[in-house]
Every structure is written in structure tokens, then in C-alpha cells.
Design an enzyme around this catalytic site. Structure first.
Site, PDB file in Angstrom:
ATOM      1  N   HIS A  38       0.839  -1.204   0.000  1.00 27.73           N
ATOM      2  CA  HIS A  38       0.000   0.000   0.000  1.00 27.73           C
ATOM      3  C   HIS A  38       0.867   1.245   0.000  1.00 27.73           C
ATOM      4  CE1 HIS A  38      -4.407  -0.743   1.191  1.00 27.73           C
ATOM      5  NE2 HIS A  38      -3.955  -1.845   0.629  1.00 27.73           N
ATOM      6  N   GLU A 105      -6.726  -0.426  -6.089  1.00 26.85           N
ATOM      7  CA  GLU A 105      -7.705   0.332  -5.319  1.00 26.85           C
ATOM      8  C   GLU A 105      -7.345   1.803  -5.407  1.00 26.85           C
ATOM      9  OE1 GLU A 105      -5.975  -1.828  -2.584  1.00 26.85           O
ATOM     10  OE2 GLU A 105      -7.467  -3.402  -2.295  1.00 26.85           O
TER      11      GLU A 105
END
Length: 322
Positions: A38, A105
Site C-alpha cells: 500500500h 484500489e
């Protein structure tokens, strides 16, 4: 024998503490490890997000475990960068590295300034990206001009054997689509009928290789503490797909889950102070057909969890046969 792995959550621990945790996990009997990739955490409360690829080099040198990473090439990472990073790790640590590829995402990808595409386009982009990465890992020079653009790229330092590329899939549809190119499947824990649908969709479409599942759980000396940990750290898991792919900041996830109760979170995170209860639920996953089970304790204090599960859960879970 079921492989039981440790999930290293970059969103929750600083890189040095995460390295300590994975070393302790190896000592406690975990067979493998995987990590997230991330740029931003799911919540402001989590407050961390180390760079997975540089951390992986340190973690693989510091342990003897096989490692994987769940990553999303195509926007934040150009596929040539993903291929070069994977090739280097696979070359340095033969047979110990795999990458799970997904369509991404918005919370991580929006930073490029480019629009985050709708899911259908992201899936098409992923298929093009996988083709580019595989060709690069075979030593080809690659030029493409589609959803992914590449100009005369080549990876010069290659492993003897390319690392496995597996599909990261939450839904049966994504698992089915990934079967044509993937060397395996990884998904996340969800109702058993949904997991069975994911496995069946992958296998029925010709998918080969191991199947793995990541389990979010919370353990503490008391049920109350375990529930509080899950509520504080992992209420972002209540945001459903496809909204979870579209929210683009940790603050947006916090706002969306501001009214969530500990009971709400306990419906999506496996919560208990009793290792036997955790073992019973994890055994169901092994019996469902998963070859690999990766445990993610959603708390920020990992040592007691690692030691407790190493003693009371791992030996019995590893022994589950199919």
C-alpha cells in the site's frame, strides 16, 4: 500438510517492527509469509505504510521463509518496474518469492493524477499487464501500445525460474477470469459458501496451482480486548466492494465506518481470546480445500499473538489433511 503463513501488514506497523515480527513468526513455526503493498493505510488510526518491495529484500535476507506480496501493477507501478522488482527478488532468493496481482484500489492508485478506471477497464488493463510482466520475465524485449504502453523494455537480471504470478480475487468472477493466466489463487476469508464459489470458479475454468486464503483475526487475553483491537484497527473491513476499491483516502474510510460498533466489526474479523475457537474456524478453511492459510492478527502488538498461535494453533492446523 497445510502451509500456515504470517501476514505482515505494512499499514499497521513500522517497517522495522514488522521485520521483527516476521522473524519471530519464523521462530514460532510459521511456514511462510506474505505482505500488503500500500501507499496509504486503510485508516488514519493505522498510521503506517512502508514500501513493500524494499522491505521484502530485508525480510527475505533475515529469514528463510518463502514470501509473497499482493500488488497492483498498471497505474502506480508500470509493469516493467513490477517485473524488474520481482525478477531481482526471485534471482536473489530462488524458489522463495511469488506475487499476487490485482486490479488495484483508488486509495493507492489515485496519486498518479490519472483517473482511476472503472472495474471493467482495470480488469482489461490487468490482463495486458500480466502479459507484459510474463514476457519480460522470459527475457523478451517488449513494446506494446494498448491500455498499457511499453517501449522496448527488457529485464537484464533474470532468475533461472520466473516467480509464480497468482490472481488476487475476492469474487468468483475475478477468480474465473484469472484462471487463464495465473499460477495460483489467493482470496480473503468470507462466508464459506462464497469461498467455495471462488475455489470452484477458479478450478472449473482450468485454474492450476495452490489456493490460498488470508484471514483477518483478532486475539487477546480476553474477548473484550480482542473485540476492542478489531474495532480500533480493522473497521475499514466493513466497507463493501466495490466501494472499497473506489474510496481514495484513509479519511474517507474512517468517515464511512465512524458509526461501526465492535459487534459490527466482529462479523468480518474472526475475534476470540480462545485459541481453540480460532483453530476450529481455520480448520474449516483447510478442509474447504485451501493449501495455504495466511493469518493476519489485526492488532499492532504481534509478539503475544505469534507465540500463542505458534504453541496452540499451528501444530494442529498444519496437520489438517484433505
Amino acid at each position: 500438510m497445510t502451509i500456515v503463513g504470517f501476514h505482515a501488514s505494512h499499514e499497521q506497523l513500522p517497517p522495522a517492527r514488522l521485520l521483527h515480527a516476521v522473524q519471530r513468526a519464523e521462530g514460532a513455526g510459521f511456514d511462510a509469509a506474505m505482505c500488503s503493498d500500500h501507499l496509504a493505510p486503510w485508516s488514519v488510526r493505522q498510521g503506517e505504510s512502508g514500501f513493500a518491495w524494499s522491505w521484502l529484500g530485508a525480510a527475505m535476507q533475515a529469514t528463510g521463509l518463502p514470501f509473497g506480496v499482493v500488488t497492483a501493477p498498471g497505474q502506480r507501478y508500470h509493469p516493467t518496474l513490477t517485473a524488474q522488482a520481482a525478477a531481482t527478488l526471485a534471482s536473489m532468493f530462488p524458489g522463495r518469492f511469488w506475487a499476487a496481482l490485482g486490479s488495484g484500489e483508488a486509495i493507492n492508485e489515485h496519486v498518479t493524477g490519472e483517473p482511476f478506471p472503472p472495474k471493467e477497464e482495470r480488469d482489461a488493463r490487468l490482463r495486458e499487464t500480466v502479459d507484459v510482466i510474463r514476457r519480460l520475465l522470459r527475457g523478451e524485449e517488449v513494446t506494446t501500445d494498448g491500455l498499457v504502453r511499453v517501449d522496448r523494455a527488457r529485464i537484464w537480471s533474470l532468475p533461472d525460474v520466473p516467480p509464480p504470478l497468482i490472481i488476487a480475487a475476492v469474487s468468483a468472477e475475478t477468480a474465473r477470469d484469472g484462471a487463464e493466466w495465473a499460477d495460483g489463487l489467493i482470496t480473503v476469508d468470507q462466508p464459506r459458501h462464497a469461498l467455495r464459489d471462488v475455489i470452484d470458479a477458479y478450478r472449473d475454468a482450468g485454474g492450476h496451482g495452490p489456493t490460498a486464503v488470508q484471514v483477518h483475526l483478532s486475539w487477546a487475553p480476553t474477548d473484550e480486548e480482542a473485540r476492542a483491537i478489531a474495532h480500533e484497527q480493522w473497521r475499514s473491513g466493513l466497507v463493501p466492494a466495490p466501494l472499497a476499491w473506489e474510496l481514495d483516502t484513509p479519511q474517507a474510510f474512517d468517515e464511512r465506518t465512524a458509526d461501526a460498533t465492535p459487534d459490527d466489526v466482529a462479523r468480518t474479523v474472526q475475534v476470540s481470546a480462545d485459541p481453540a475457537r480460532h483453530l476450529a474456524k481455520l480448520t474449516e478453511l483447510a478442509e474447504l480445500g485451501f493449501d495455504r492459510i495466511y493469518l493476519h492478527h489485526v492488532g499492532t502488538e504481534q509478539d503475544a499473538f505469534i507465540d500463542t498461535f505458534g504453541e496452540h494453533v499451528l501444530p494442529a492446523l498444519k496437520a489438517v489433511g484433505r
